[in-house]
Design an enzyme around this catalytic site. Sequence first.
Site, PDB file in Angstrom:
ATOM      1  N   ILE A  11       4.343  -1.489  -5.227  1.00  0.00           N
ATOM      2  CA  ILE A  11       4.304  -1.180  -3.665  1.00  0.00           C
ATOM      3  C   ILE A  11       3.234  -1.839  -3.235  1.00  0.00           C
ATOM      4  CG2 ILE A  11       4.373   0.528  -1.886  1.00  0.00           C
ATOM      5  CD1 ILE A  11       5.625   2.563  -3.779  1.00  0.00           C
ATOM      6  N   HIS A  12       3.377  -3.021  -2.821  1.00  0.00           N
ATOM      7  CA  HIS A  12       2.300  -4.091  -2.283  1.00  0.00           C
ATOM      8  C   HIS A  12       2.671  -4.292  -0.504  1.00  0.00           C
ATOM      9  CE1 HIS A  12       4.991  -7.564  -1.525  1.00  0.00           C
ATOM     10  NE2 HIS A  12       5.536  -7.187  -2.552  1.00  0.00           N
ATOM     11  N   ALA A  13       2.326  -4.896   0.041  1.00  0.00           N
ATOM     12  CA  ALA A  13       2.134  -4.973   1.574  1.00  0.00           C
ATOM     13  C   ALA A  13       3.548  -4.984   2.058  1.00  0.00           C
ATOM     14  CB  ALA A  13       1.173  -6.355   2.233  1.00  0.00           C
TER      15      ALA A  13
END
Length: 88
Positions: A14-16
């Site tokens: 769950i990155h940007a």
Amino acid sequence: MEKKEFHIVAETGIHARPATLLVQTASKFNSDINLEYKGKSVNLKSIMGVMSLGVGQGSDVTITVDGADEAEGMAAIVETLQKEGLAE
């Protein structure tokens, strides 16, 4: 209260970008929506909170939704996670 566990399958976790999508989805609802990872719980309506968890591929997370529109909120979060290929 609705509570579900998810296994993160996206290579980048769950990155940007996915965090932004989850925050936007959660922000549409009045219920309290939280993301829990490794014993730490953050407001899913807070991009900084979500990013601070550093959720990676292979991680298990728990999402809780509590409030008047909890069923709709959980359904929308599940849809976003699945549509974006983030979790099972």
